[in-house]
Write a protein that holds these residues in place. Structure first.
Motif, PDB file in Angstrom:
ATOM      1  N   THR A  13       0.847  -1.197   0.000  1.00 57.35           N
ATOM      2  CA  THR A  13       0.000   0.000   0.000  1.00 57.35           C
ATOM      3  C   THR A  13       0.883   1.248   0.000  1.00 57.35           C
ATOM      4  O   THR A  13       2.048   1.211   0.394  1.00 57.35           O
ATOM      5  CB  THR A  13      -0.947   0.026   1.213  1.00 57.35           C
ATOM      6  OG1 THR A  13      -0.197   0.306   2.412  1.00 57.35           O
ATOM      7  CG2 THR A  13      -1.684  -1.292   1.366  1.00 57.35           C
ATOM      8  N   CYS A  37      -0.883  -0.408  -4.548  1.00 55.05           N
ATOM      9  CA  CYS A  37      -2.064   0.457  -4.534  1.00 55.05           C
ATOM     10  C   CYS A  37      -1.762   1.774  -3.847  1.00 55.05           C
ATOM     11  O   CYS A  37      -0.808   1.900  -3.075  1.00 55.05           O
ATOM     12  CB  CYS A  37      -3.247  -0.249  -3.867  1.00 55.05           C
ATOM     13  SG  CYS A  37      -3.027  -0.590  -2.111  1.00 55.05           S
ATOM     14  N   ASP A  38      -2.606   2.770  -4.150  1.00 55.40           N
ATOM     15  CA  ASP A  38      -2.475   4.109  -3.594  1.00 55.40           C
ATOM     16  C   ASP A  38      -3.693   4.894  -4.056  1.00 55.40           C
ATOM     17  O   ASP A  38      -4.405   4.463  -4.968  1.00 55.40           O
ATOM     18  CB  ASP A  38      -1.184   4.768  -4.107  1.00 55.40           C
ATOM     19  CG  ASP A  38      -0.663   5.860  -3.180  1.00 55.40           C
ATOM     20  OD1 ASP A  38      -1.382   6.864  -2.999  1.00 55.40           O
ATOM     21  OD2 ASP A  38       0.454   5.721  -2.651  1.00 55.40           O
ATOM     22  N   VAL A  65      -7.130   3.314   1.312  1.00 49.33           N
ATOM     23  CA  VAL A  65      -6.946   2.355   2.397  1.00 49.33           C
ATOM     24  C   VAL A  65      -7.912   2.573   3.548  1.00 49.33           C
ATOM     25  O   VAL A  65      -8.039   1.704   4.420  1.00 49.33           O
ATOM     26  CB  VAL A  65      -5.492   2.372   2.929  1.00 49.33           C
ATOM     27  CG1 VAL A  65      -4.499   2.060   1.820  1.00 49.33           C
ATOM     28  CG2 VAL A  65      -5.159   3.695   3.602  1.00 49.33           C
ATOM     29  N   ASN A  90       1.936  -2.806   4.808  1.00 50.56           N
ATOM     30  CA  ASN A  90       1.109  -1.628   5.096  1.00 50.56           C
ATOM     31  C   ASN A  90       2.008  -0.403   5.194  1.00 50.56           C
ATOM     32  O   ASN A  90       2.499  -0.045   6.270  1.00 50.56           O
ATOM     33  CB  ASN A  90       0.337  -1.839   6.401  1.00 50.56           C
ATOM     34  CG  ASN A  90      -0.845  -2.762   6.241  1.00 50.56           C
ATOM     35  OD1 ASN A  90      -1.644  -2.598   5.323  1.00 50.56           O
ATOM     36  ND2 ASN A  90      -0.964  -3.737   7.131  1.00 50.56           N
ATOM     37  N   PHE A 125      -6.557  -3.573   5.955  1.00 49.45           N
ATOM     38  CA  PHE A 125      -5.852  -4.463   5.036  1.00 49.45           C
ATOM     39  C   PHE A 125      -5.478  -5.776   5.723  1.00 49.45           C
ATOM     40  O   PHE A 125      -5.591  -6.858   5.126  1.00 49.45           O
ATOM     41  CB  PHE A 125      -4.615  -3.778   4.460  1.00 49.45           C
ATOM     42  CG  PHE A 125      -4.839  -3.252   3.067  1.00 49.45           C
ATOM     43  CD1 PHE A 125      -4.653  -4.060   1.957  1.00 49.45           C
ATOM     44  CD2 PHE A 125      -5.254  -1.948   2.870  1.00 49.45           C
ATOM     45  CE1 PHE A 125      -4.881  -3.584   0.682  1.00 49.45           C
ATOM     46  CE2 PHE A 125      -5.484  -1.454   1.599  1.00 49.45           C
ATOM     47  CZ  PHE A 125      -5.290  -2.275   0.490  1.00 49.45           C
TER      48      PHE A 125
END
Length: 255
Positions: A13, A37-38, A65, A90, A125
């Motif tokens: 993330t 991801c972002d 998130v 994370n 997450f």
């Protein structure tokens, strides 16, 4: 020590720049199938471009998130596609553009927004990934906190120091809860690294004297790089770290 992640599926993330980008590329370079991801779509595109330029495979996806439904859909979707979720990093977090202010000037919204991205995101997450790791009887969760969570934040932002300390507490708690399924949960606490626009602005605000004081306070007398943080994450995620859990590793040049 030969660290490889061939056949592993890895989620990173906060991968649009800085630590997250370096971590995603480092896993991909060692054979992992990486899902990055972002919320920063432009930054993610640059991460994907850099991966392609290095002939690495990194799948990029825009994900908030702090959005439980989006997080669950993302994790369950990639698990369905690949059949596994092996490693979760994370990394998403930060100060969200805030600067240090007196306590009485901090709004509730500013306080809660920093907790949401730094603590809630890690929790959501982990919550989504844990069932897939439990079924496999193996997993690695690595949370990225900060030296601010172990002491005092250089930013002066109360919520940031508090959120990173809370994330360290979450790390230790999850390590004890998930260990019986072969899942380790550890934490990397970086020192000050010029890794993104926020840290660049912070570095400039210090001025020459402040920069010199910061460096003089480090045993190694130099700043680290995002790759230094990535290397610590790779270790925690490796087979070689299989009997290490609930730990916090300061990667800070020796403060």
């Amino acid at each position: 020590m030969n660290v490889t992640f061939e056949g592993r599926t890895v989620i990173v993330t906060g991968a649009a720049h800085g630590f997250g980008r370096a971590i995603a590329l480092a896993f991909a370079a060692r054979g992992a199938q990486v899902y990055a991801c972002d919320v920063n779509a432009d930054g993610l595109s640059e991460t994907a471009r850099l991966a392609a330029h290095a002939d690495l495979k990194v799948h990029t996806h825009p994900v908030d998130v702090t959005d439980r439904a989006a997080v669950t859909a993302f994790v369950d979707g990639l698990a369905a596609a690949t059949g596994r979720v092996d490693v979760l990093v994370n990394n998403a977090g930060g100060v969200l553009g805030q600067v240090g202010r007196p306590l009485e000037e901090v709004s509730e919204a500013d306080w809660r927004s920093i907790f949401a991205v730094n603590v809630d995101g890690a929790f959501l997450f982990a919550q989504a990934a844990a069932p897939h790791m439990k079924r496999a009887g193996w997993g690695r969760i690595v949370n990225i906190s900060s030296g601010a969570g172990l002491g005092v934040s250089l930013t002066g932002i109360q919520a940031y120091a508090s959120a990173k300390a809370a994330q360290i507490g979450l790390t230790r708690q999850l390590a004890h809860e998930l260990g019986q399924w072969g899942i380790t949960v550890n934490n990397v606490a970086p020192g000050f690294v010029r890794s993104n626009p926020t840290t660049e602005r912070q570095w400039e605000r210090y001025g020459e004297e402040g920069q010199r004081r910061l460096l003089d306070g480090l045993a190694l007398r130099r700043l680290g790089s995002p790759d230094d943080i990535a290397h610590a994450v790779l270790f925690f995620a490796s087979e070689q770290a299989g009997w290490i859990t609930g730990q916090v590793l300061s990667v800070d040049g020796g403060r």
